[in-house]
Design an enzyme around this catalytic site. Sequence first.
Site, PDB file in Angstrom:
ATOM      1  N   CYS B 118       0.877  -1.171   0.000  1.00 63.70           N
ATOM      2  CA  CYS B 118       0.000   0.000   0.000  1.00 63.70           C
ATOM      3  C   CYS B 118       0.906   1.211   0.000  1.00 63.70           C
ATOM      4  CB  CYS B 118      -0.911   0.014   1.235  1.00 63.70           C
ATOM      5  SG  CYS B 118      -1.883   1.537   1.355  1.00 63.70           S
ATOM      6  N   CYS B 121      -0.618   4.374   2.248  1.00 67.02           N
ATOM      7  CA  CYS B 121      -0.643   4.300   3.719  1.00 67.02           C
ATOM      8  C   CYS B 121      -0.186   2.905   4.127  1.00 67.02           C
ATOM      9  CB  CYS B 121      -2.018   4.674   4.279  1.00 67.02           C
ATOM     10  SG  CYS B 121      -3.436   4.020   3.371  1.00 67.02           S
ATOM     11  N   SER B 122      -1.039   2.107   4.731  1.00 68.18           N
ATOM     12  CA  SER B 122      -0.613   0.751   5.097  1.00 68.18           C
ATOM     13  C   SER B 122      -1.805  -0.201   5.077  1.00 68.18           C
ATOM     14  CB  SER B 122       0.050   0.749   6.469  1.00 68.18           C
ATOM     15  OG  SER B 122      -0.826   1.296   7.430  1.00 68.18           O
ATOM     16  N   CYS B 123      -2.684  -0.060   4.058  1.00 67.88           N
ATOM     17  CA  CYS B 123      -3.851  -0.934   3.937  1.00 67.88           C
ATOM     18  C   CYS B 123      -3.409  -2.396   3.928  1.00 67.88           C
ATOM     19  CB  CYS B 123      -4.604  -0.632   2.656  1.00 67.88           C
ATOM     20  SG  CYS B 123      -5.258   1.044   2.610  1.00 67.88           S
TER      21      CYS B 123
END
Lengths: 85, 214
Positions: B118, B121-123
Site C-alpha cells: 500500500c 498508507c498501510s492498507c
Amino acid sequence: MKVRVHSHWPPGHIRTPAYLRGKQGEIEREIGLFNNPEQNAYRLASEQRALVRVRFTMAEVWGDGAETPDDVIEAEIYTHWLEPV
Amino acid sequence: MPHDHQNDEPLSSSGHPFRADDDTKLSYWQVMEIAVRELLIEKGHISASQVHEQINRMDARSPANGATIVARAWTDPQFKAALLTNAGQTSRDMGFDIGPMQLIVVENTNSVHNVVVCTLCSCYPRNLLGLPPDWYKSRAYRSRTVVEPRKVLSEFGVEIAPDVQVRVHDSTADMRYLVLPAKPAEANGVSETLLANWVTRDSMIGVGLPRAPV
C-alpha cells in the site's frame, strides 16, 4: 479497455497515487460503486463513484528505468480519474 | 558478544537492558482518542468493556485465519474458484468475521507471482490476518515495492525466475488483498488441516513462499 489516468494535482485526500498520474493502463476488472473518498474523508455528503482495477506495465510507469519492463502494477482507480485512450 | 553492553545500566534476568518507561507527553491524537472514548462511555453509547472486547478481538486475529483459507483452496477446487471470484463472501461463508472488508485473492502460478503493498498508507487485510508487520508500513517497503519488486523480493530471500511475471498490487482504495501462494510439490498428499501449517504470513503478502513446518 485502455485508459489514461488524469494528470491532475488537486489538494485533499486523493486515492490516486502520484506515480500513476498521466500513465496509461488497461482495466483489469470493475469492482463496483463506493463513496467518493475525496468527499468522504471530510465527512461531506459523498457521491457513489465507480472503482476499477487498472493494470500498468512497469515500462509505462518507469520508462527506460523499469526493473523488468513486462512486470505489472495493478491499482484501484476511481473512474472520474480516468479517460479512454 | 550479544550481551556485551557498553554501559553500566542494570540488566534484566534475560541479560537485556530494561525498557525505558514511557514518560513522554501524550500526543494530540492520543489525547483526542481518550477524550472521545470517555465521552462515548459517559454518554452511554458504549461501555469500557465493549472497547476492550473489540481490542481483544483484533488481537486474536492472526495469519492462521488466512492459512486455513489457503489450505482449503489447495485441496478444494470448487472453494478455490469461489475464492478467486468473491473472496470476501467466501471467507464469511467459511465462518470468518471480517466485518465490511472487501477482499480480493490473487493466485500465484507457474507464470505469475503476486505481491501486495500500500504505497499511500498501510492498507492490509487486518480483519483476516491481524495487524501488519512493521516493515509493511515502512517507507522503504512502500516506495520500493512498486519500483523494484524483484530486488525487494530477493531481500526477503525470494528469487523470481525471469520467465515469471511479477504483479504488484497497490491497495490504493477500498479493496484488501491476499495472495494465494502456489502449493509446494513436496506438500502433495498432506491433509488440509496440516497444509495450513505450510502457509506463512509472508507467503500471503507475496514476499515469502510456503514451506514445510519446522
